[in-house]
Design an enzyme around this catalytic site. Structure first.
Site, PDB file in Angstrom:
ATOM      1  N   ARG A  32       0.730  -1.105  -0.021  1.00 42.20           N
ATOM      2  CA  ARG A  32      -0.056  -0.147  -0.162  1.00 42.20           C
ATOM      3  C   ARG A  32       0.712   1.169   0.085  1.00 42.20           C
ATOM      4  NH1 ARG A  32      -4.707  -2.337   0.959  1.00 42.20           N
ATOM      5  NH2 ARG A  32      -4.616  -4.176   2.135  1.00 42.20           N
ATOM      6  N   ASP A  33       0.443   2.193  -0.891  1.00 43.70           N
ATOM      7  CA  ASP A  33       1.209   3.557  -0.985  1.00 43.70           C
ATOM      8  C   ASP A  33       0.894   4.234   0.476  1.00 43.70           C
ATOM      9  OD1 ASP A  33       2.122   5.721  -3.360  1.00 43.70           O
ATOM     10  OD2 ASP A  33       1.529   6.678  -1.239  1.00 43.70           O
ATOM     11  N   ILE A  34       2.113   4.757   1.135  1.00 43.37           N
ATOM     12  CA  ILE A  34       2.011   5.305   2.396  1.00 43.37           C
ATOM     13  C   ILE A  34       1.239   6.673   2.275  1.00 43.37           C
ATOM     14  CG2 ILE A  34       4.092   6.931   2.044  1.00 43.37           C
ATOM     15  CD1 ILE A  34       5.136   5.703   4.879  1.00 43.37           C
ATOM     16  N   ASN A  91       5.025   6.553 -13.235  1.00 47.66           N
ATOM     17  CA  ASN A  91       5.755   7.913 -13.557  1.00 47.66           C
ATOM     18  C   ASN A  91       7.328   7.472 -13.872  1.00 47.66           C
ATOM     19  OD1 ASN A  91       3.644   9.659 -12.958  1.00 47.66           O
ATOM     20  ND2 ASN A  91       3.896   9.337 -10.729  1.00 47.66           N
ATOM     21  N   GLU A  99       9.004  10.216  -8.077  1.00 45.01           N
ATOM     22  CA  GLU A  99       9.676  10.677  -6.632  1.00 45.01           C
ATOM     23  C   GLU A  99      10.704   9.484  -6.160  1.00 45.01           C
ATOM     24  OE1 GLU A  99       6.814  11.212  -3.794  1.00 45.01           O
ATOM     25  OE2 GLU A  99       5.689  12.658  -4.817  1.00 45.01           O
ATOM     26  N   VAL A 100      10.429   8.211  -6.539  1.00 44.11           N
ATOM     27  CA  VAL A 100      11.446   7.274  -5.999  1.00 44.11           C
ATOM     28  C   VAL A 100      12.069   6.622  -7.196  1.00 44.11           C
ATOM     29  CG1 VAL A 100      11.318   5.094  -4.699  1.00 44.11           C
ATOM     30  CG2 VAL A 100       9.836   6.873  -4.011  1.00 44.11           C
ATOM     31  N   HIS A 104       8.361   1.456 -10.394  1.00 45.39           N
ATOM     32  CA  HIS A 104       7.068   1.187  -9.988  1.00 45.39           C
ATOM     33  C   HIS A 104       5.655   1.360 -10.646  1.00 45.39           C
ATOM     34  CE1 HIS A 104       8.143   5.171  -8.459  1.00 45.39           C
ATOM     35  NE2 HIS A 104       6.654   5.520  -8.273  1.00 45.39           N
ATOM     36  N   HIS A 106       1.780   2.294 -10.295  1.00 45.59           N
ATOM     37  CA  HIS A 106       0.622   2.570  -9.125  1.00 45.59           C
ATOM     38  C   HIS A 106      -0.610   1.931  -9.669  1.00 45.59           C
ATOM     39  CE1 HIS A 106       2.486   6.249  -7.275  1.00 45.59           C
ATOM     40  NE2 HIS A 106       3.309   6.255  -8.694  1.00 45.59           N
TER      41      HIS A 106
END
Ligand code: 5GP
Length: 121
Positions: A32-34, A91, A99-100, A104, A106
């Site tokens: 799960r995304d934080i 992204n 950002e990371v 990944h 989503h």
């Protein structure tokens, strides 16, 4: 650019920081995304050291690519997101506000997700 082994998802893969795991196989981890942007907001990451879709598809083995993308579909199905629909988004790089720096995907679901992309102001 060299893969940054200190990125946050690399630390999650090494078990150095926790995650709320929903799925794992030999090639992918999903959690799960934080900071969720929808009622369902999951991240699926490959286990190998890839920054974005382009180097993943250039450098990963066929088994890694198949194992990863099959995992993405499995995660969407297991989240119960198929009937109402979901968004699958990656992204890649600065203009996409990645950002990371570990590739990944989503998965967003659980509400009307609106239009596809922000229009220029
Ligand atoms: P990006 O903008 O790179 O596509 O998305 C990175 C995502 O990672 C963001 O949605 C952000 O909330 C999420 N994220 C950042 N740090 C952590 C973390 O430590 N744990 C989890 N579960 N998600 C994170």
């Amino acid at each position: 650019m060299a893969y940054d082994t200190d990125n946050i998802f690399a630390k999650i893969l090494r078990g150095e920081i926790p995650c709320d795991k929903v799925f794992e196989n030999d090639y992918a981890l999903a959690f799960r995304d934080i900071n969720p942007q929808a009622p369902v907001h999951l991240l699926v990451i490959p286990k190998g050291p890839y920054e974005a879709l382009d180097d993943f598809t250039e450098k990963a083995t066929d088994a890694e690519i198949e194992g990863f993308f099959r995992a993405v579909g499995t995660v969407a199905r297991e989240a119960g997101a198929v009937d109402a629909g979901y968004r699958f988004l990656a992204n890649c790089g600065p203009d996409a506000h990645q950002e990371v720096s570990h590739f990944h995907v989503h998965i967003f679901a659980g509400r009307d997700l609106g239009g596809m992309i922000k229009r220029p102001d």
